[in-house]
Scaffold this motif. Sequence first.
Motif, PDB file in Angstrom:
ATOM      1  N   GLN A  50     -30.070  49.720 -16.324  1.00 14.44           N
ATOM      2  CA  GLN A  50     -28.891  49.227 -15.630  1.00 14.44           C
ATOM      3  C   GLN A  50     -29.181  49.129 -14.135  1.00 14.44           C
ATOM      4  O   GLN A  50     -30.082  49.799 -13.624  1.00 14.44           O
ATOM      5  N   PRO A  51     -28.409  48.323 -13.404  1.00 13.43           N
ATOM      6  CA  PRO A  51     -28.557  48.339 -11.949  1.00 13.43           C
ATOM      7  C   PRO A  51     -28.163  49.712 -11.411  1.00 13.43           C
ATOM      8  O   PRO A  51     -27.443  50.460 -12.074  1.00 13.43           O
ATOM      9  N   PHE A  52     -28.632  50.044 -10.219  1.00 15.24           N
ATOM     10  CA  PHE A  52     -28.240  51.319  -9.616  1.00 15.24           C
ATOM     11  C   PHE A  52     -26.992  51.161  -8.760  1.00 15.24           C
ATOM     12  O   PHE A  52     -26.354  52.143  -8.394  1.00 15.24           O
ATOM     13  N   ALA A  53     -26.619  49.930  -8.489  1.00 13.92           N
ATOM     14  CA  ALA A  53     -25.385  49.648  -7.759  1.00 13.92           C
ATOM     15  C   ALA A  53     -24.994  48.202  -8.017  1.00 13.92           C
ATOM     16  O   ALA A  53     -25.848  47.365  -8.327  1.00 13.92           O
ATOM     17  N   THR A  54     -23.710  47.932  -7.884  1.00 15.39           N
ATOM     18  CA  THR A  54     -23.199  46.576  -8.037  1.00 15.39           C
ATOM     19  C   THR A  54     -22.076  46.353  -7.033  1.00 15.39           C
ATOM     20  O   THR A  54     -21.482  47.301  -6.514  1.00 15.39           O
ATOM     21  N   ILE A  55     -21.813  45.096  -6.783  1.00 10.33           N
ATOM     22  CA  ILE A  55     -20.610  44.697  -6.051  1.00 10.33           C
ATOM     23  C   ILE A  55     -19.879  43.724  -6.964  1.00 10.33           C
ATOM     24  O   ILE A  55     -20.454  42.713  -7.385  1.00 10.33           O
ATOM     25  N   VAL A  56     -18.643  44.037  -7.292  1.00 10.98           N
ATOM     26  CA  VAL A  56     -17.849  43.146  -8.140  1.00 10.98           C
ATOM     27  C   VAL A  56     -16.678  42.598  -7.338  1.00 10.98           C
ATOM     28  O   VAL A  56     -16.096  43.298  -6.505  1.00 10.98           O
ATOM     29  N   THR A  57     -16.362  41.352  -7.610  1.00 13.52           N
ATOM     30  CA  THR A  57     -15.360  40.633  -6.824  1.00 13.52           C
ATOM     31  C   THR A  57     -14.123  40.263  -7.615  1.00 13.52           C
ATOM     32  O   THR A  57     -13.244  39.584  -7.097  1.00 13.52           O
ATOM     33  N   LYS A  58     -14.094  40.707  -8.864  1.00  9.47           N
ATOM     34  CA  LYS A  58     -12.971  40.347  -9.728  1.00  9.47           C
ATOM     35  C   LYS A  58     -12.793  41.410 -10.789  1.00  9.47           C
ATOM     36  O   LYS A  58     -13.683  42.219 -11.033  1.00  9.47           O
ATOM     37  N   ASP A  59     -11.634  41.397 -11.421  1.00  8.46           N
ATOM     38  CA  ASP A  59     -11.394  42.286 -12.550  1.00  8.46           C
ATOM     39  C   ASP A  59     -12.203  41.815 -13.745  1.00  8.46           C
ATOM     40  O   ASP A  59     -12.327  40.616 -13.991  1.00  8.46           O
ATOM     41  N   TYR A  60     -12.752  42.762 -14.477  1.00 10.33           N
ATOM     42  CA  TYR A  60     -13.425  42.491 -15.736  1.00 10.33           C
ATOM     43  C   TYR A  60     -12.498  42.965 -16.850  1.00 10.33           C
ATOM     44  O   TYR A  60     -11.677  43.867 -16.624  1.00 10.33           O
ATOM     45  N   PRO A  61     -12.628  42.419 -18.044  1.00  7.87           N
ATOM     46  CA  PRO A  61     -11.785  42.894 -19.151  1.00  7.87           C
ATOM     47  C   PRO A  61     -11.957  44.406 -19.342  1.00  7.87           C
ATOM     48  O   PRO A  61     -13.078  44.910 -19.408  1.00  7.87           O
ATOM     49  N   GLY A  62     -10.838  45.121 -19.379  1.00  5.22           N
ATOM     50  CA  GLY A  62     -10.874  46.563 -19.522  1.00  5.22           C
ATOM     51  C   GLY A  62     -11.122  47.303 -18.215  1.00  5.22           C
ATOM     52  O   GLY A  62     -11.164  48.531 -18.196  1.00  5.22           O
ATOM     53  N   ASP A  63     -11.288  46.586 -17.137  1.00  8.57           N
ATOM     54  CA  ASP A  63     -11.543  47.186 -15.823  1.00  8.57           C
ATOM     55  C   ASP A  63     -10.674  46.475 -14.779  1.00  8.57           C
ATOM     56  O   ASP A  63     -11.172  45.794 -13.888  1.00  8.57           O
ATOM     57  N   GLU A  64      -9.377  46.643 -14.928  1.00 12.78           N
ATOM     58  CA  GLU A  64      -8.433  45.985 -14.029  1.00 12.78           C
ATOM     59  C   GLU A  64      -7.752  46.938 -13.057  1.00 12.78           C
ATOM     60  O   GLU A  64      -6.990  46.526 -12.190  1.00 12.78           O
ATOM     61  N   ALA A  65      -8.013  48.249 -13.174  1.00 13.47           N
ATOM     62  CA  ALA A  65      -7.276  49.256 -12.408  1.00 13.47           C
ATOM     63  C   ALA A  65      -7.461  49.144 -10.896  1.00 13.47           C
ATOM     64  O   ALA A  65      -6.574  49.536 -10.134  1.00 13.47           O
ATOM     65  N   SER A  66      -8.580  48.603 -10.450  1.00 15.07           N
ATOM     66  CA  SER A  66      -8.809  48.478  -9.011  1.00 15.07           C
ATOM     67  C   SER A  66      -8.102  47.262  -8.418  1.00 15.07           C
ATOM     68  O   SER A  66      -8.108  47.080  -7.199  1.00 15.07           O
ATOM     69  N   ARG A  67      -7.531  46.441  -9.270  1.00 15.36           N
ATOM     70  CA  ARG A  67      -6.785  45.253  -8.824  1.00 15.36           C
ATOM     71  C   ARG A  67      -7.630  44.372  -7.890  1.00 15.36           C
ATOM     72  O   ARG A  67      -7.227  44.025  -6.784  1.00 15.36           O
ATOM     73  N   LEU A  68      -8.806  44.009  -8.384  1.00 19.62           N
ATOM     74  CA  LEU A  68      -9.715  43.190  -7.585  1.00 19.62           C
ATOM     75  C   LEU A  68      -9.263  41.737  -7.502  1.00 19.62           C
ATOM     76  O   LEU A  68      -9.924  40.934  -6.840  1.00 19.62           O
ATOM     77  N   ASP A  69      -8.139  41.424  -8.136  1.00 19.13           N
ATOM     78  CA  ASP A  69      -7.590  40.082  -8.045  1.00 19.13           C
ATOM     79  C   ASP A  69      -6.864  39.856  -6.716  1.00 19.13           C
ATOM     80  O   ASP A  69      -6.440  38.741  -6.415  1.00 19.13           O
ATOM     81  N   ARG A  70      -6.760  40.877  -5.878  1.00 16.02           N
ATOM     82  CA  ARG A  70      -6.163  40.726  -4.553  1.00 16.02           C
ATOM     83  C   ARG A  70      -7.144  39.981  -3.650  1.00 16.02           C
ATOM     84  O   ARG A  70      -8.351  40.214  -3.695  1.00 16.02           O
ATOM     85  N   ALA A  71      -6.629  39.099  -2.833  1.00 14.86           N
ATOM     86  CA  ALA A  71      -7.469  38.290  -1.941  1.00 14.86           C
ATOM     87  C   ALA A  71      -8.349  39.183  -1.076  1.00 14.86           C
ATOM     88  O   ALA A  71      -7.884  40.181  -0.513  1.00 14.86           O
ATOM     89  N   GLY A  72      -9.630  38.848  -0.998  1.00 14.38           N
ATOM     90  CA  GLY A  72     -10.560  39.560  -0.135  1.00 14.38           C
ATOM     91  C   GLY A  72     -10.941  40.954  -0.619  1.00 14.38           C
ATOM     92  O   GLY A  72     -11.511  41.729   0.135  1.00 14.38           O
ATOM     93  N   THR A  73     -10.660  41.248  -1.872  1.00 14.93           N
ATOM     94  CA  THR A  73     -10.931  42.583  -2.395  1.00 14.93           C
ATOM     95  C   THR A  73     -12.205  42.586  -3.230  1.00 14.93           C
ATOM     96  O   THR A  73     -12.426  41.692  -4.035  1.00 14.93           O
ATOM     97  N   PHE A  74     -13.038  43.589  -3.019  1.00 13.17           N
ATOM     98  CA  PHE A  74     -14.239  43.782  -3.818  1.00 13.17           C
ATOM     99  C   PHE A  74     -14.453  45.274  -3.980  1.00 13.17           C
ATOM    100  O   PHE A  74     -13.864  46.090  -3.276  1.00 13.17           O
ATOM    101  N   ARG A  75     -15.309  45.639  -4.929  1.00 12.84           N
ATOM    102  CA  ARG A  75     -15.597  47.060  -5.163  1.00 12.84           C
ATOM    103  C   ARG A  75     -17.097  47.256  -5.254  1.00 12.84           C
ATOM    104  O   ARG A  75     -17.790  46.528  -5.953  1.00 12.84           O
ATOM    105  N   VAL A  76     -17.593  48.269  -4.553  1.00  9.67           N
ATOM    106  CA  VAL A  76     -18.980  48.682  -4.648  1.00  9.67           C
ATOM    107  C   VAL A  76     -19.035  49.790  -5.694  1.00  9.67           C
ATOM    108  O   VAL A  76     -18.265  50.756  -5.617  1.00  9.67           O
ATOM    109  N   ASN A  77     -19.914  49.639  -6.667  1.00  9.04           N
ATOM    110  CA  ASN A  77     -20.092  50.624  -7.745  1.00  9.04           C
ATOM    111  C   ASN A  77     -21.469  51.236  -7.579  1.00  9.04           C
ATOM    112  O   ASN A  77     -22.456  50.508  -7.429  1.00  9.04           O
TER     113      ASN A  77
END
Length: 157
Positions: A50-77
Amino acid sequence: MTMDEIISFVDGLDGVLTMRPEPGDGSPEISWGDTFFHYAPDGVAPTATQPFATIVTKDYPGDEASRLDRAGTFRVNIAAGKEAFIRWTGHAPRDPATTEIDPGTTDTVIAHPVYGAVGWLAVVNPGERTEAATRELLHAAYHLARSRYERRAEATA
């Protein structure tokens, strides 16, 4: 901290392969616009890790809790390891949290809303409060990935 600043920081580490899926490259459409960091000093995308880190810019199925659908929102994992996870959350990855933090809270180090149980941390829109921590955690994840790679290489040599 912008996505480009994070990408530049991680991409500057020796042996990092940064993957940015886009239309036409054979990657799944849902991954387009996201970024995946692997330790791959040969420049070849690993198939067994697996990668050791990711940046996601949108909600994935089953992973919507961070509400990445907000404009300008991203999450570093970040897969920063058990010790870092305990230090930041106060509990082991598989143990229940003693306090709940809204996974959509910005500029806060949290247990990943889906992969926290396997030790991943996350930061939604890292900012002034978490910039240093985000860099430290990314560096720790990089070192863990590099160590795993080197152990595997030695075992097959």
